[in-house]
Every structure is written in structure tokens, then in C-alpha cells.
Write a protein that holds these residues in place. Structure first.
Motif, PDB file in Angstrom:
ATOM      1  N   ALA B  43       0.842  -1.207   0.000  1.00 32.51           N
ATOM      2  CA  ALA B  43       0.000   0.000   0.000  1.00 32.51           C
ATOM      3  C   ALA B  43       0.876   1.255   0.000  1.00 32.51           C
ATOM      4  O   ALA B  43       0.604   2.224  -0.727  1.00 32.51           O
ATOM      5  N   THR B  46       2.328   1.857  -3.377  1.00 38.14           N
ATOM      6  CA  THR B  46       1.299   2.377  -4.287  1.00 38.14           C
ATOM      7  C   THR B  46       1.120   3.878  -4.069  1.00 38.14           C
ATOM      8  O   THR B  46       1.045   4.654  -5.028  1.00 38.14           O
ATOM      9  N   LYS B  50       1.971   6.972  -6.692  1.00 39.62           N
ATOM     10  CA  LYS B  50       0.941   7.905  -7.154  1.00 39.62           C
ATOM     11  C   LYS B  50       1.400   9.349  -6.952  1.00 39.62           C
ATOM     12  O   LYS B  50       1.244  10.195  -7.829  1.00 39.62           O
ATOM     13  N   SER B  67      -6.159  12.168  -4.343  1.00 45.23           N
ATOM     14  CA  SER B  67      -6.982  11.446  -3.354  1.00 45.23           C
ATOM     15  C   SER B  67      -6.452  10.032  -3.258  1.00 45.23           C
ATOM     16  O   SER B  67      -6.281   9.363  -4.275  1.00 45.23           O
ATOM     17  N   THR B  68      -6.214   9.596  -2.063  1.00 47.48           N
ATOM     18  CA  THR B  68      -5.730   8.223  -1.899  1.00 47.48           C
ATOM     19  C   THR B  68      -6.169   7.640  -0.570  1.00 47.48           C
ATOM     20  O   THR B  68      -6.353   8.378   0.412  1.00 47.48           O
ATOM     21  N   GLN B  69      -6.325   6.350  -0.565  1.00 44.16           N
ATOM     22  CA  GLN B  69      -6.644   5.656   0.681  1.00 44.16           C
ATOM     23  C   GLN B  69      -5.376   5.524   1.512  1.00 44.16           C
ATOM     24  O   GLN B  69      -4.307   5.254   0.969  1.00 44.16           O
ATOM     25  N   GLY B  70      -5.477   5.734   2.810  1.00 40.97           N
ATOM     26  CA  GLY B  70      -4.307   5.642   3.677  1.00 40.97           C
ATOM     27  C   GLY B  70      -4.051   4.212   4.136  1.00 40.97           C
ATOM     28  O   GLY B  70      -4.653   3.263   3.631  1.00 40.97           O
ATOM     29  N   ASP B 168      -6.009   5.302   8.193  1.00 40.26           N
ATOM     30  CA  ASP B 168      -6.839   4.404   7.375  1.00 40.26           C
ATOM     31  C   ASP B 168      -8.132   5.085   6.918  1.00 40.26           C
ATOM     32  O   ASP B 168      -9.225   4.619   7.214  1.00 40.26           O
ATOM     33  N   LYS B 169      -7.976   6.191   6.264  1.00 40.14           N
ATOM     34  CA  LYS B 169      -9.142   6.846   5.667  1.00 40.14           C
ATOM     35  C   LYS B 169      -8.743   7.434   4.318  1.00 40.14           C
ATOM     36  O   LYS B 169      -7.592   7.281   3.898  1.00 40.14           O
ATOM     37  N   LEU B 170      -9.690   8.089   3.669  1.00 36.66           N
ATOM     38  CA  LEU B 170      -9.383   8.668   2.367  1.00 36.66           C
ATOM     39  C   LEU B 170      -8.726  10.032   2.576  1.00 36.66           C
ATOM     40  O   LEU B 170      -9.237  10.864   3.325  1.00 36.66           O
ATOM     41  N   LEU B 171      -7.580  10.249   1.928  1.00 36.08           N
ATOM     42  CA  LEU B 171      -6.832  11.498   2.123  1.00 36.08           C
ATOM     43  C   LEU B 171      -6.858  12.307   0.836  1.00 36.08           C
ATOM     44  O   LEU B 171      -6.779  11.752  -0.252  1.00 36.08           O
ATOM     45  N   LYS B 172      -6.942  13.603   0.999  1.00 37.09           N
ATOM     46  CA  LYS B 172      -6.796  14.476  -0.166  1.00 37.09           C
ATOM     47  C   LYS B 172      -5.576  15.354   0.094  1.00 37.09           C
ATOM     48  O   LYS B 172      -5.576  16.156   1.034  1.00 37.09           O
TER      49      LYS B 172
END
Lengths: 347, 189
Positions: B43, B46, B50, B67-70, B168-172
């Protein structure tokens, strides 16, 4: 044991144990997990986690990697998937109707795969400790100190060329996309049931006329997005939400919902706080449909399941609800609110 | 006397059983930890790939968002200028790393902002650097300077830290490259 050492029987048992251990190791390494498809790896990890005691679940990682699909007309989704491995699905066809059908098919299959791989909402998957102070919200939702946790199963993006293909008057490709209708009319691959039939445990065969009318109401006319994510989310409740909603009558099963409407078990259980809470969240934040521009029918339905989880029981039955929702991936705040307990799996 | 005799007779079996059980539990724990670590590292790779891809497309004066998942709260993103004391793997280049610490980076950032003696500040910075050297993935860039910030200025008690958490959430994350060749990554909570 005789005085000279081990008996023949003990030696044989020891040897058999060693041979057995070596055979197990052989299978572990021979079937190299990396060689399996990402979906297969995810499915196995879900089953692993769903089949152990809740207290050990946190130690079994969910090996689910978000699938990235670029819907294109031969070009690429560099804006959304730059630096990531993605699958390019060229939806070019002789007619706009055929292209739209391809988009509907891919969307419906991804929604169903997410639901199926994650155990159709019947497995208790997220058991680690709740760490956020959401006491008030959990009281409201009657949570057993568990905030919803999520897995982002897939992301589907529109390529720049496909994004341009919207013109309501001329009925261009994106204007013809109607995933809700596809879910109602088409069969799940390898099954004799339609998608909505499958999601609702055969409770619903078609969207009633009043629901179709609600698709067109202003509240449901959400602005479209160029990237949608199918998110599986699960939460636990202190009591069986289905039974509680029916004042003791035991009903359970799947349902469909979106905006201001609901179908299946939810139609009867809408008064239950946990369900109305989630449906309210969806109605406010809005699930989304794949549209570059806002238009009617933009909001796609979500599927859910409430009831008792099937799992290795430690003390008492575990209850909760699970949902698979199409969500605007660009709406980071909404996704983080929906998944306040965290997001698992690989990006 | 009889019990002692039974134990003595079966001593070897007992020892083998105990060793077997220890090996079995160790093996299970080892397989699970490999699997978990691999997943986190995959992860992390990845995410840094990105970020790198987004940065490489930037021209002076441009900015973009990612935007990416942590992963989880122990992971963080940290940048070093080419003339800073950076992890060895950065090799005197401007460098951006995603690294795993032993605790949430927020704890260290709070310590760093609490007027510590120089000695303690240096120790924490050294720990962060070591985390990135031992447990991180770094990418080098041609720009001369880089800064990573995490802040929240909306509330009455705002904060502003020099590394970005990857929970562990979506980050911008906002990424910009200014006219003076300074790369800035900013994450607003």
C-alpha cells in the motif's frame, strides 16, 4: 517406550506428523497467493476473517485491493489513475445504446462482485476495537461501540473522451446509462435471478412505479461524477435491527435504497434508527451515478442486508447491517464520514 | 513415585510436543506478520508511486490534488531538501518518503513543538530519519526544496506539522510546485 528409547509406534507417529507438516507447507507455498487473482485473494481473506473468533479477526488482514476500471473510448484515465495499475475498458460500440449498455454491465457487475466477495453482508468482518469517541452517535445508531468500517472494492472512472459524451437532447452515451434499470432487468451471470432480486433475497422483482417516479424527484437528481467507488461498509448493532424494527417479528434480509426510497425489508424497517441513519446519510451525501453532468437518474441504488451475522460464536449472536454503495470518489469528506471506523484493504 | 515414573518415561514425547507447539505458534504468527507487513508495504509503495507520478507532471507555478486511501496511523509522509540531514537512501537529493514509525507521527510532532531541549529534538528527528531509512519508501526529485505539511487552521485551536499522516481513511493531498522550484505537499485534516 522401552528402555532403549522410542518405540516403533512413537517413531512412526512422529514421522507422520513431520510429513504432514511438510505437506501443509508445500500447499501453502506451492499455491503461491500472489499468483491468484486479486479478487480470489480478497475472497479467501474475507472467508478467513469471517471464520475465526471475533477476538482474533484483527490479526487476519483483509487482502482486498481496490480494482480500478477506466471506462474509455480508447483513451486513458490519466487524471484519476495516474501512477496506478488500472483496467482499461473500451466501451466503443456502433451505437450509443450499446456503449451505454456496456457501462451499465460493468457497473452492475462491480456492485454485485463487491457484495458477493465481501460475504453478502452475512459475515462479521470488522472486529477491532473502536477508538473514536462517538458515544453520542453510537447511542443514536444503537451501535455496540462500533463505527462503520469500509472496503473500497472498486473505482470506476470516465476517460476524458467519454466524459464529453453527454448531451441530453441528442441522447449521447452517458445520457443513456441507466444502471438501476440494468439491475432490474438483467440476470446476475451464472444465475437465474436479476440483480435486484439477488440483492433483496427475492423480495423485490422490479422497481415499483412510485420508486421510478422518485428517481426523477429533485432530491434524487444528484450531480454526477467522473469517478465512482463501490464501497462495502459494515456496522454492528447491540440488537437485531430487523427484529427490532418489526417490534419483535423476525424478518431479515436484503434491501435496496437510495435517496428517499427503499425496497425490500428496509421498506418496513425504515423507522429503525440505525437504518434510517444510514439511509439519511446516503440521501444527504448522495450516492452517485456515472455522469459527467448532473441529470435525472443520476443516483444509483445501494444494497444492504441487516440481521444476524454468520460467524464462530464466542458468547452471543452478533447483529448488524452491511451495505454496498456507489459513492462519488471525489467526495472525500462523505466517504470519511461514511467510513468513520476506517477503511481497510489496499489502495 | 508412580507419577515421576510416568513423566520420566514420557519425557521425550513431552519435550517434542512442547517444541512442536512452540514451532507451530511461531510459524502461524510469522506467516500472519509477513502477510500484514507485506500488505502495508504494498500500500505504501502504491501511494508514493501515485504521489511521484503527480509530481512529475507538475510544472513551475502549477498545483494539483491527489486522493488516496491511507494505511494506518503509524505511517507518514515526510520530505527532505537536498542539503538537509536526510536518510542515506536519499543520497543528497531532494527526497520524499513514506515511512512507518513505532507510534503515530502526531505524537512526535506534538513533542517537537513543545520547546524540547535541542538534544531531545535531535533524537526525535533522528528517529524519524531512521524510520524512513529502515521502514520507508523514498523517491528523489530534481527540485531544490520540498516541504510536507499537515494542518488544520479552521478551528480555534489550529495546528501545523511538518509531516503528513497516512491513517486508514481517504486522504486528499494538495501538491504544488512554485516558481522557485519548491515542492509543497499539504494535507488539511
Amino acid at each position: 517406550m522401552n528402555k532403549r528409547g522410542l518405540t516403533a509406534r512413537e517413531i512412526i507417529i512422529t514421522l507422520l506428523a513431520i510429513v504432514g507438516f511438510v505437506i501443509v507447507l508445500f500447499f501453502v507455498f506451492a499455491f503461491n497467493i500472489e499468483q491468484r487473482s486479486q479478487e480470489e485473494i480478497c475472497r479467501i481473506s474475507v472467508l478467513k476473517r469471517g471464520s475465526v473468533f471475533e477476538s482474533t479477526q484483527a490479526y487476519i488482514p483483509l487482502q482486498c485491493t481496490t480494482k480500478k476500471i477506466c471506462l474509455s473510448l480508447g483513451d486513458k484515465c490519466d487524471e484519476q489513475f495516474l501512477g496506478e495499475d488500472s483496467i482499461n475498458e473500451d466501451v466503443s460500440s456502433p451505437t450509443n445504446e450499446q456503449s451505454a449498455k456496456k457501462i451499465e454491465k460493468i457497473s452492475a457487475e462491480e456492485m454485485y462482485n463487491c457484495w458477493s466477495i465481501m460475504g453478502e453482508g452475512k459475515l462479521n468482518l470488522f472486529a477491532d476495537k473502536f477508538e473514536f469517541n462517538l458515544k453520542d452517535i453510537s447511542d443514536f445508531l444503537k451501535l455496540e461501540e462500533r463505527a462503520p468500517k469500509c472496503v473500497i472494492c472498486s473505482r470506476i472512472a470516465l476517460s476524458p473522451e467519454l466524459k464529453k459524451r453527454t448531451n441530453v437532447e441528442k441522447k449521447d452515451i452517458l445520457d443513456l446509462v441507466d444502471v438501476n434499470n440494468y439491475l432490474q432487468t438483467e440476470l446476475v451471470p451464472g444465475s437465474t435471478k436479476t440483480y435486484i432480486n439477488t440483492f433483496t433475497d427475492r423480495q423485490v422483482n422490479a422497481f415499483p412505479a412510485e420508486v421510478r417516479a422518485k428517481f426523477n424527484q429533485p432530491d434524487n437528481q444528484k450531480k454526477g461524477t467522473d469517478e465512482i467507488a463501490y464501497i462495502f461498509t459494515q456496522l454492528k448493532t447491540a440488537e437485531d435491527p430487523a427484529t427490532a424494527a418489526m417490534n419483535g417479528a423476525t424478518i431479515a434480509g436484503g434491501f435496496l435504497f437510495g435517496g428517499t426510497y427503499s425496497l425490500g425489508m428496509l421498506g418496513k424497517a425504515i423507522s429503525h434508527p440505525i437504518i434510517s441513519g444510514i439511509v439519511g446519510t446516503v440521501a444527504i451525501g448522495g450516492t452517485a451515478g456515472l455522469r459527467a453532468l448532473g441529470a435525472y437518474n443520476d443516483q444509483q441504488v445501494s444494497a444492504g442486508h441487516c440481521g444476524t451475522y454468520t460467524q464462530v460464536s464466542e458468547d452471543k449472536a452478533k447483529y448488524g447491517c452491511s451495505f454496498v454503495m456507489p459513492v462519488d470518489y471525489n467526495n472525500v469528506e462523505f466517504i470519511n464520514n461514511l467510513c468513520s471506523g476506517g477503511i481497510e484493504g489496499n489502495p | 513415585m508412580r507419577k515421576k515414573a510416568i513423566v520420566r518415561e514420557n519425557l521425550l514425547s513431552i519435550i517434542i510436543a512442547v517444541i512442536g507447539l512452540i514451532l507451530l505458534f511461531y510459524g502461524a504468527w510469522y506467516l500472519i506478520s509477513i502477510s500484514t507487513d507485506n500488505q502495508e508495504q504494498k500500500a505504501a509503495q502504491t501511494i508514493i508511486e501515485k504521489v511521484e507520478a503527480k509530481i512529475n507532471l507538475l510544472e513551475a507555478g502549477q498545483s494539483t490534488e491527489l486522493s488516496t486511501q491511507g494505511i494506518n496511523e503509524n505511517w507518514f509522509i515526510k520530505g527532505w531538501d537536498e542539503n538537509e540531514d536526510s536518510p542515506d537512501k536519499c543520497l543528497f537529493k531532494t527526497c520524499l518518503c513514506i515511512c512507518k514509525g513505532d507510534e503515530p507521527i502526531q505524537n512526535r510532532e506534538i513533542e517537537l513543538q513543545s520547546n524540547l531541549p535541542d538534544q531531545n529534538t535531535n533524537r526525535i528527528l533522528e528517529e524519524i530519519k531512521n524510520n524512513c531509512q529502515d521502514n520507508g519508501f523514498c523517491r528523489k526529485f530534481e527540485s531544490e526544496k520540498i516541504s510536507t505539511h499537515w494542518g488544520n487552521t479552521a478551528g480555534s485551536v489550529g495546528y501545523f506539522y511538518d509531516s503528513i499522516p497516512v491513517p486508514d481513511k481517504l486522504l486528499k493531498i494538495k501538491i504544488s510546485l512554485d516558481e522557485n522550484s519548491r515542492l509543497t505537499l499539504y494535507y488539511e485534516d
